[in-house]
Design a protein around this motif. Structure first.
Motif, mmCIF file in Angstrom:
data_model
loop_
_atom_site.group_PDB
_atom_site.id
_atom_site.type_symbol
_atom_site.label_atom_id
_atom_site.label_comp_id
_atom_site.label_asym_id
_atom_site.label_seq_id
_atom_site.Cartn_x
_atom_site.Cartn_y
_atom_site.Cartn_z
ATOM 1 N N ALA A 14 1.155 -1.234 0.028
ATOM 2 C CA ALA A 14 0.066 0.159 0.023
ATOM 3 C C ALA A 14 0.965 1.160 0.034
ATOM 4 N N PRO A 15 0.725 2.152 -0.947
ATOM 5 C CA PRO A 15 1.556 3.173 -0.956
ATOM 6 C C PRO A 15 1.122 4.483 0.015
ATOM 7 N N ILE A 16 0.100 4.184 0.533
ATOM 8 C CA ILE A 16 -0.524 5.340 1.422
ATOM 9 C C ILE A 16 -1.561 4.529 2.347
ATOM 10 N N SER A 17 -1.794 5.113 3.502
ATOM 11 C CA SER A 17 -2.729 4.461 4.555
ATOM 12 C C SER A 17 -4.185 5.168 3.970
ATOM 13 N N GLY A 18 -5.245 4.218 4.304
ATOM 14 C CA GLY A 18 -6.490 4.438 4.068
ATOM 15 C C GLY A 18 -7.329 3.339 3.951
ATOM 16 N N ILE A 19 -8.578 3.619 3.196
ATOM 17 C CA ILE A 19 -9.588 2.710 2.934
ATOM 18 C C ILE A 19 -9.410 2.012 1.562
ATOM 19 N N VAL A 20 -9.325 0.561 1.320
ATOM 20 C CA VAL A 20 -9.179 0.067 0.094
ATOM 21 C C VAL A 20 -10.483 0.045 -0.645
ATOM 22 N N SER A 21 -10.685 0.325 -1.558
ATOM 23 C CA SER A 21 -11.776 0.418 -2.598
ATOM 24 C C SER A 21 -11.602 -0.259 -3.856
ATOM 25 N N GLU A 22 -12.638 -0.612 -4.604
ATOM 26 C CA GLU A 22 -12.512 -1.220 -6.039
ATOM 27 C C GLU A 22 -12.557 0.086 -6.923
ATOM 28 N N LEU A 23 -11.719 -0.085 -7.800
ATOM 29 C CA LEU A 23 -11.703 0.781 -9.060
ATOM 30 C C LEU A 23 -13.061 1.390 -9.471
ATOM 31 N N SER A 24 -14.118 0.403 -9.491
ATOM 32 C CA SER A 24 -15.608 0.950 -9.792
ATOM 33 C C SER A 24 -16.109 1.953 -8.960
ATOM 34 N N GLU A 25 -15.487 2.112 -7.901
ATOM 35 C CA GLU A 25 -15.954 2.968 -6.919
ATOM 36 C C GLU A 25 -15.341 4.641 -7.166
ATOM 37 N N VAL A 26 -14.441 4.704 -7.843
ATOM 38 C CA VAL A 26 -13.457 5.934 -8.343
ATOM 39 C C VAL A 26 -14.549 6.495 -9.121
ATOM 40 N N PRO A 27 -14.864 8.017 -8.914
ATOM 41 C CA PRO A 27 -15.702 8.754 -9.390
ATOM 42 C C PRO A 27 -15.158 9.435 -10.662
ATOM 43 N N ASP A 28 -14.606 8.663 -11.622
ATOM 44 C CA ASP A 28 -13.919 8.946 -13.000
ATOM 45 C C ASP A 28 -13.916 7.564 -13.854
ATOM 46 N N ASP A 29 -14.645 7.864 -14.929
ATOM 47 C CA ASP A 29 -14.746 6.629 -15.915
ATOM 48 C C ASP A 29 -13.422 6.134 -16.161
ATOM 49 N N VAL A 30 -12.496 6.775 -16.575
ATOM 50 C CA VAL A 30 -11.228 6.547 -16.733
ATOM 51 C C VAL A 30 -10.600 5.362 -16.072
ATOM 52 N N PHE A 31 -10.822 5.523 -14.771
ATOM 53 C CA PHE A 31 -10.429 4.431 -13.651
ATOM 54 C C PHE A 31 -11.294 3.429 -13.458
ATOM 55 N N ALA A 32 -12.768 4.010 -13.290
ATOM 56 C CA ALA A 32 -13.579 3.111 -12.686
ATOM 57 C C ALA A 32 -13.854 1.820 -13.926
ATOM 58 N N GLN A 33 -13.553 2.343 -15.377
ATOM 59 C CA GLN A 33 -13.943 1.256 -16.451
ATOM 60 C C GLN A 33 -12.589 0.510 -16.683
ATOM 61 N N LYS A 34 -11.555 0.950 -16.018
ATOM 62 C CA LYS A 34 -10.191 0.275 -16.219
ATOM 63 C C LYS A 34 -9.561 0.491 -17.760
ATOM 64 N N ILE A 35 -9.827 1.676 -17.972
ATOM 65 C CA ILE A 35 -9.270 2.184 -19.277
ATOM 66 C C ILE A 35 -7.935 2.162 -19.309
ATOM 67 N N VAL A 36 -7.124 2.680 -18.111
ATOM 68 C CA VAL A 36 -5.876 2.963 -18.194
ATOM 69 C C VAL A 36 -5.145 1.747 -17.707
ATOM 70 N N GLY A 37 -5.784 0.949 -16.912
ATOM 71 C CA GLY A 37 -5.180 -0.218 -16.427
ATOM 72 C C GLY A 37 -6.099 -0.902 -15.142
ATOM 73 N N ASP A 38 -5.695 -2.009 -14.814
ATOM 74 C CA ASP A 38 -6.568 -2.573 -13.705
ATOM 75 C C ASP A 38 -5.751 -2.542 -12.139
ATOM 76 N N GLY A 39 -6.272 -2.655 -11.151
ATOM 77 C CA GLY A 39 -5.777 -2.441 -9.791
ATOM 78 C C GLY A 39 -6.730 -2.452 -8.737
ATOM 79 N N ILE A 40 -6.317 -1.234 -7.914
ATOM 80 C CA ILE A 40 -7.238 -0.640 -6.507
ATOM 81 C C ILE A 40 -7.219 0.605 -6.360
ATOM 82 N N ALA A 41 -7.834 1.031 -5.432
ATOM 83 C CA ALA A 41 -7.889 2.343 -5.119
ATOM 84 C C ALA A 41 -7.936 2.694 -3.735
ATOM 85 N N ILE A 42 -7.211 3.586 -3.196
ATOM 86 C CA ILE A 42 -7.345 3.775 -1.642
ATOM 87 C C ILE A 42 -7.905 5.096 -1.425
#
Length: 161
Positions: A14-42
């Motif tokens: 983890a590069p930073i402390s926080g709450i782990v979330s699915e990419l689909s929860e990021v309020p930006d389609d480029v990330f939520a739809q995995k256009i740039v890549g796959d992974g996770i969000a914090i």
């Protein structure tokens, strides 16, 4: 002629402390739809970004809102600090690294003043993406809920010919 593939696992911390979330929860389609890549969000609860892997800084945006790291195994990781933070033109970000610099797991990369910028952007959720998914066989999420920086976050299995 047969080609033999070997598999190698790379652990991404983890590069930073926080709450782990699915990419689909990021309020930006480029990330939520995995256009740039796959992974996770914090969703960060801390102000310091650390290197999640051993590797080289291959990209750091002049606005300091995102950076790319390539691991020794050739895995390309993009860390994007918040959504639409490019618009801040570097405000609230202090970098401790530069392009082509070698980093080790846990090295301090960037400090972020979330309090001064969080009301200026749609979200401070921070996607951690694998951008060269063609090398990836499998991504496993190792932790959900609350996470502290430098704890195991993802296990990525890569194929090597």
């Amino acid at each position: 002629m047969f080609k033999f593939f070997t598999h190698k696992k790379v652990t991404i911390k983890a590069p930073i402390s926080g709450i782990v979330s699915e990419l689909s929860e990021v309020p930006d389609d480029v990330f939520a739809q995995k256009i740039v890549g796959d992974g996770i969000a914090i969703n960060p609860t801390d102000n310091t970004l650390y290197s999640p892997v051993k590797g080289k800084i291959v990209q750091i945006f002049p606005t300091l809102h995102a950076l790319g790291i390539e691991t020794e195994e050739g895995l390309e990781i993009l860390i994007h600090l918040g959504v639409d933070t490019v618009e801040l033109k570097g405000e609230g970000f202090t970098s401790f690294v530069e392009k082509d610099q070698q980093v080790d797991v846990g090295d301090k990369l960037i400090e972020i003043d979330w309090n001064s910028i969080k009301h200026k952007v749609p979200s401070i959720m921070t996607p951690i993406l694998i951008t060269n998914m063609d090398k990836v066989d499998k991504i496993e999420i190792l932790k959900s809920g609350e996470i502290k920086a430098k704890e195991d976050l993802l296990s990525v299995t890569i194929e090597r010919a």
